[in-house]
Design a protein around this motif. Structure first.
Motif, PDB file in Angstrom:
ATOM      1  N   ASN A   9       0.815  -1.209   0.000  1.00 46.23           N
ATOM      2  CA  ASN A   9       0.000   0.000   0.000  1.00 46.23           C
ATOM      3  C   ASN A   9       0.847   1.257   0.000  1.00 46.23           C
ATOM      4  N   SER A  10       1.556   1.508   1.045  1.00 50.50           N
ATOM      5  CA  SER A  10       2.415   2.678   1.049  1.00 50.50           C
ATOM      6  C   SER A  10       3.689   2.320   1.773  1.00 50.50           C
TER       7      SER A  10
ATOM      8  N   ALA B  99       4.137  12.096   4.604  1.00 50.67           N
ATOM      9  CA  ALA B  99       3.157  12.731   3.738  1.00 50.67           C
ATOM     10  C   ALA B  99       3.782  13.805   2.876  1.00 50.67           C
TER      11      ALA B  99
ATOM     12  N   ARG C  82       4.181  18.377  -4.500  1.00 49.75           N
ATOM     13  CA  ARG C  82       4.421  17.688  -3.234  1.00 49.75           C
ATOM     14  C   ARG C  82       5.931  17.589  -3.066  1.00 49.75           C
TER      15      ARG C  82
ATOM     16  N   THR D  71       7.278  16.650  -6.686  1.00 50.50           N
ATOM     17  CA  THR D  71       6.389  15.939  -7.602  1.00 50.50           C
ATOM     18  C   THR D  71       5.236  16.869  -7.946  1.00 50.50           C
ATOM     19  N   ALA D  72       5.035  17.112  -9.232  1.00 53.51           N
ATOM     20  CA  ALA D  72       3.934  17.982  -9.656  1.00 53.51           C
ATOM     21  C   ALA D  72       2.606  17.301  -9.373  1.00 53.51           C
ATOM     22  N   ILE D  73       1.669  18.073  -8.826  1.00 54.20           N
ATOM     23  CA  ILE D  73       0.334  17.555  -8.532  1.00 54.20           C
ATOM     24  C   ILE D  73      -0.481  17.507  -9.826  1.00 54.20           C
TER      25      ILE D  73
ATOM     26  N   THR E 105      -5.000  14.585   0.263  1.00 57.20           N
ATOM     27  CA  THR E 105      -4.677  13.280  -0.316  1.00 57.20           C
ATOM     28  C   THR E 105      -4.070  13.432  -1.702  1.00 57.20           C
ATOM     29  N   VAL E 106      -4.731  14.226  -2.515  1.00 60.61           N
ATOM     30  CA  VAL E 106      -4.271  14.413  -3.894  1.00 60.61           C
ATOM     31  C   VAL E 106      -3.234  15.542  -3.964  1.00 60.61           C
TER      32      VAL E 106
ATOM     33  N   THR F  56       1.645   8.144  -6.209  1.00 59.00           N
ATOM     34  CA  THR F  56       2.572   9.161  -5.690  1.00 59.00           C
ATOM     35  C   THR F  56       3.324   9.837  -6.826  1.00 59.00           C
ATOM     36  N   THR F  57       3.401   9.184  -7.974  1.00 54.77           N
ATOM     37  CA  THR F  57       4.144   9.782  -9.088  1.00 54.77           C
ATOM     38  C   THR F  57       3.427  10.983  -9.684  1.00 54.77           C
ATOM     39  N   PHE F  58       2.140  11.135  -9.417  1.00 56.56           N
ATOM     40  CA  PHE F  58       1.469  12.348  -9.879  1.00 56.56           C
ATOM     41  C   PHE F  58       0.882  13.126  -8.702  1.00 56.56           C
ATOM     42  N   GLY F  59       1.515  12.987  -7.541  1.00 61.21           N
ATOM     43  CA  GLY F  59       1.265  13.925  -6.455  1.00 61.21           C
ATOM     44  C   GLY F  59       0.491  13.401  -5.268  1.00 61.21           C
ATOM     45  N   PHE F  60      -0.140  12.216  -5.363  1.00 66.02           N
ATOM     46  CA  PHE F  60      -0.894  11.714  -4.219  1.00 66.02           C
ATOM     47  C   PHE F  60       0.057  11.481  -3.045  1.00 66.02           C
ATOM     48  N   VAL F  61      -0.506  11.552  -1.843  1.00 64.87           N
ATOM     49  CA  VAL F  61       0.330  11.378  -0.659  1.00 64.87           C
ATOM     50  C   VAL F  61       0.787   9.923  -0.530  1.00 64.87           C
ATOM     51  N   ASN F  62      -0.048   8.980  -0.968  1.00 63.97           N
ATOM     52  CA  ASN F  62       0.298   7.554  -0.885  1.00 63.97           C
ATOM     53  C   ASN F  62      -0.055   6.853  -2.185  1.00 63.97           C
ATOM     54  N   ARG F  63       0.409   5.606  -2.299  1.00 61.50           N
ATOM     55  CA  ARG F  63      -0.124   4.745  -3.352  1.00 61.50           C
ATOM     56  C   ARG F  63      -1.625   4.566  -3.098  1.00 61.50           C
TER      57      ARG F  63
ATOM     58  N   SER G 129      -5.246   2.314  -3.374  1.00 64.34           N
ATOM     59  CA  SER G 129      -5.873   0.999  -3.490  1.00 64.34           C
ATOM     60  C   SER G 129      -7.194   1.137  -4.232  1.00 64.34           C
TER      61      SER G 129
ATOM     62  N   GLN H 189     -11.164   8.796  -5.644  1.00 64.40           N
ATOM     63  CA  GLN H 189     -10.543   9.891  -6.377  1.00 64.40           C
ATOM     64  C   GLN H 189      -9.718   9.453  -7.571  1.00 64.40           C
TER      65      GLN H 189
ATOM     66  N   VAL I 145      -8.118  11.204 -12.496  1.00 64.59           N
ATOM     67  CA  VAL I 145      -8.157  11.708 -11.124  1.00 64.59           C
ATOM     68  C   VAL I 145      -9.399  12.577 -10.978  1.00 64.59           C
TER      69      VAL I 145
END
Lengths: 368, 196
Positions: free
Chosen positions: A22-23, A32, A50, A68-70, A111-112, B53-60, B62, B91, B125
Motif C-alpha cells: 500500500n504505502s 506525507a 508535493r 512531484t507535480a500535482i 490526499t491528492v 505518488t508519481t502524480f502527487g498523491f500522498v500515498n499509493r 488501493s 478519487q 483523477v
C-alpha cells in the motif's frame, strides 16, 4: 506433487506481499511530504507540488527534497496572482489577485494535493500585493498597493471564508509592496520601497493602529522584510544599496530602532530569518549571503564561505516548515530549487532538486 | 539495488521472482500430450495498487473493480490473451486495455500460466476545479503476470492471478500491481489426448 505445493506457497506469499504494497516510506522520510503552492501571475494560476524530504543528515547538509507535480496543476486563480498564503490549519489557501482586486479561497485536498476554489472571491482594495495572517489563523491582512491601505479580514475557521472587520481598510503609505507580521500577532510592519521606510502598526483584534512616531528609514530600494521568530528583530533587504538592515522591536510598543546595515551580494530581493541564521537572496549575483545573528545586539556576522552560489538569479526564498530547507524561486529560469540547511554551520547545500513552473513564479508557500 | 535503477522497486521485483519461480517449478513435470479449450473467458474481481505518488498523491492508491480476459488458444500451451480491466477509488479510476501472448502449463484439473501484455491505460483523477471536473491521461502500458486455474466443472474453472503493470500516464511512469480472482468459462478444444 511436492513442487506443486511449493509453487502454491510461492504464489500465496507473492499475493500477500502484493496486498501489503500500500504505502512505503523510510523512517527518515517525511511520510506525507509537504505541499508547495507557487503563484504564476502570467498563467493566472497556482502551481502545486508535493515535496518529499529525506532529513537523515541535517548536520552534514546531505538532506534531499524531491518535487512531484500535482495532477491538474497549475490550478486557475483570478487575474495575476501575486501572493499565496496557507492558513495555519493547513486546510485553506488564499491567493491575492492583484489585477482584479480580490482574494481567492481554496480548500486543500491533502490526499491528492490539489486545490479547489470556493467562490465567490473576496474583494480587497486596489492591487493587493501581499497577504499575511496571524499564527492562530484568526485574521488575514491584504496590503493594497494602489489604494494605499490594508484590508483586514476575520477568518471562519471552519469554512475559511473571509469577513472584513469593522474599520477596514486601514490607511498606509501609497505603493507599499511588502508586509510582515510578528509571530505573536501583536505587530504588523509595512515596507515602502519608494521612500525606503518601514511603518509599524499594533494589532488589537485584527484592527491596526499606527505606532507613534515617524516611519523608520532603511536602505535604498528596500524590497523585502521579515520578522525573526523570536520577535526581536526586523530585517529588510535593500536592493539598491546591496545591504540588509537590522531593526530592533520594542516588545511593548512595537516601535522599531535601526541598529545597522550590513553588506550583501548584488540586488538583494528576499530575506529569511531562522535563528541563529539569516539568509539574504541576492538576485543580481545569483547567490545567498548567510549570516549568524548575535542575540540581544542583533549584530550580523557573515558565515565563512558565504556568499553561497545558487545560480538562476533567484527572486525569493521560502523556509521549509521544518527549518531544514530553503526553497528559491527564479523568474529567469522558471524554477523552484531546494537547498538543504547545514544545521551545524548555517551554510546551504544544493540538493539538485528543482521543480519547473509554467511561467515565472512570484511567491510560494509550503504546508507543514 | 540494480533493479531499482530500472524504476522497479525491490519489493515489487521480489514479488515477481516468487511468481516466476512458482510457474517454473510447476512446469517441471509437464505431460507430453495435452488438450486445451479453444477459448477461455475470465471475469472477476480485481484489486489494483496504483503508484499514484508519481502524480502527487500522498500515498499509493488501493482500487477495487473488475478484470476480464479472453484467451484464444492457438496451441495447447500457447494462446493470445486480451485483457480489459477497470478499478476504482473515490478519487482515482484506472482502466487498462491489453493484449499479448500467454503460455500455459496444463494438468488434469489445473493450469498455471504466464503472460506478457501490451496496450494502453487510462487513469482519471477525480478532482474539481473551476475549469473542469477530473483530469484524465492515457498512456502506454506493459504488463507481466501469472495465474493458476483450478477446475470446478468441465466448463468452469476458478482462477487467481497477479500482474505487474507499468503505465505511463500524467507524464510520469507508474509501477502498479494487480491481483484478480474469478471464474473462467471455456469452450471448444484443441490438441488431443495421448493414446493409452
Amino acid at each position: 506433487m511436492l513442487s506443486k505445493r511449493i509453487a502454491l506457497l510461492f504464489m500465496v506469499v507473492g499475493l500477500i506481499t502484493l496486498a501489503g504494497c500500500n504505502s512505503s516510506s523510510t523512517p527518515s522520510s517525511s511520510p506525507a511530504g509537504h505541499l508547495a503552492f507557487v503563484t504564476l501571475p502570467n498563467s493566472n494560476g497556482v502551481a502545486a507540488f508535493r515535496i518529499n524530504t529525506n532529513t537523515s543528515n541535517s548536520s552534514s547538509g546531505s538532506d534531499t527534497a524531491k518535487f512531484t507535480a500535482i495532477v491538474g496543476s497549475p490550478f486557475p486563480t483570478g487575474n495575476s496572482p501575486s501572493s499565496v498564503l496557507i492558513h495555519p490549519s493547513q486546510q485553506f489557501v488564499y491567493v491575492s489577485n492583484q489585477n482584479e482586486n480580490d482574494i481567492s479561497l481554496f480548500t486543500i485536498n491533502s490526499t491528492v494535493g490539489s486545490l479547489q476554489e470556493v467562490l465567490p472571491r473576496t474583494l480587497t482594495g486596489l492591487t493587493p500585493s501581499s497577504l499575511v495572517a496571524d499564527s492562530t489563523g484568526s485574521y488575514l491582512y491584504a496590503l493594497n498597493r494602489q489604494s494605499a491601505n490594508i484590508s483586514v479580514f476575520s477568518i471562519n475557521s471552519t469554512t475559511g471564508a473571509l469577513s472584513e472587520i469593522a474599520g477596514s481598510p486601514f490607511a498606509t503609505f501609497p505603493y507599499s509592496m511588502e508586509q510582515a507580521i510578528s509571530s505573536s500577532g501583536k505587530f504588523l510592519y509595512v515596507l515602502n520601497t519608494d521612500i525606503s521606510s518601514v511603518f509599524a502598526y499594533t494589532i488589537t483584534s485584527g484592527a491596526l493602529t499606527p505606532v507613534a512616531g515617524l516611519p523608520v528609514k532603511v536602505g535604498n530600494g528596500a524590497i523585502a522584510i521579515t520578522v525573526d521568530p523570536a520577535e526581536t528583530f526586523v530585517y529588510v533587504a535593500n536592493s539598491s544599496d546591496n545591504t540588509v538592515s537590522v531593526l530592533s522591536i520594542n516588545s511593548t510598543t512595537g516601535a522599531l530602532t535601526l541598529l545597522g546595515s550590513y553588506p550583501t551580494g548584488t540586488t538583494p530581493t528576499s530575506v529569511i530569518a531562522l535563528d541563529p541564521y539569516l539568509y539574504v537572496v541576492n538576485k543580481g549575483s545569483s547567490n545567498i549571503s548567510a549570516f549568524t545573528i548575535t542575540p540581544v545586539t542583533g549584530v550580523l556576522t557573515e558565515i565563512t564561505d558565504s556568499p553561497i552560489t545558487v545560480g538562476n538569479a533567484p527572486l525569493f526564498a521560502v523556509l521549509d516548515p521544518d527549518n531544514l530547507f530553503v526553497y528559491l524561486g527564479s523568474q529567469s529560469a522558471n524554477t523552484i530549487s531546494a537547498f538543504s540547511i547545514v544545521t551545524s554551520t548555517g551554510l546551504l547545500s544544493n540538493t539538485s532538486q528543482t521543480a519547473t513552473t509554467a511561467s515565472p513564479p512570484s511567491s510560494m508557500a509550503v504546508t507543514k | 539495488m540494480a533493479i531499482e535503477r530500472l524504476g522497479v522497486s525491490g519489493k515489487t521485483a521480489t514479488v515477481f521472482v516468487f511468481l516466476v519461480l512458482s510457474v517454473v517449478m510447476s512446469t517441471s513435470s509437464l505431460s507430453v500430450g495435452q488438450v486445451a479449450p479453444q477459448w477461455e473467458v475470465f471475469g472477476g474481481y480485481a484489486y489494483r495498487n496504483v503508484d499514484s505518488t508519481t502524480f502527487g498523491f500522498v500515498n499509493r492508491s488501493s482500487l477495487n473493480g473488475f478484470d476480464a480476459e479472453g484467451t484464444y488458444n492457438i496451441r495447447p500451451r500457447w494462446g493470445v490473451t486480451v485483457d480489459i480491466g477497470g478499478q476504482y477509488s473515490s478519487q482515482l479510476t484506472a482502466y487498462n486495455f491489453l493484449a499479448g501472448p500467454q503460455f500455459a502449463s496444463r494438468r488434469d484439473k489445473s493450469m498455471w500460466f504466464v503472460h506478457g501484455l501490451f496496450g494502453k491505460a487510462q487513469n482519471t483523477v477525480e478532482i474539481a476545479t473551476l475549469a473542469r471536473n477530473g483530469f484524465e491521461s492515457v498512456g502506454r502500458t506493459l504488463g507481466v503476470g501469472a495465474g493458476y486455474d483450478r477446475d470446478l466443472s468441465p466448463r468452469f474453472t476458478f482462477r487467481v492471478q497477479a500482474d505487474f503493470l507499468r503505465t505511463d500516464t500524467f507524464k510520469t511512469g507508474q509501477n502498479d500491481v494487480r491481483a484478480s480472482t474469478g471464474l473462467v468459462f471455456h469452450f471448444g478444444h484443441i490438441g488431443h489426448r495421448p493414446k493409452l
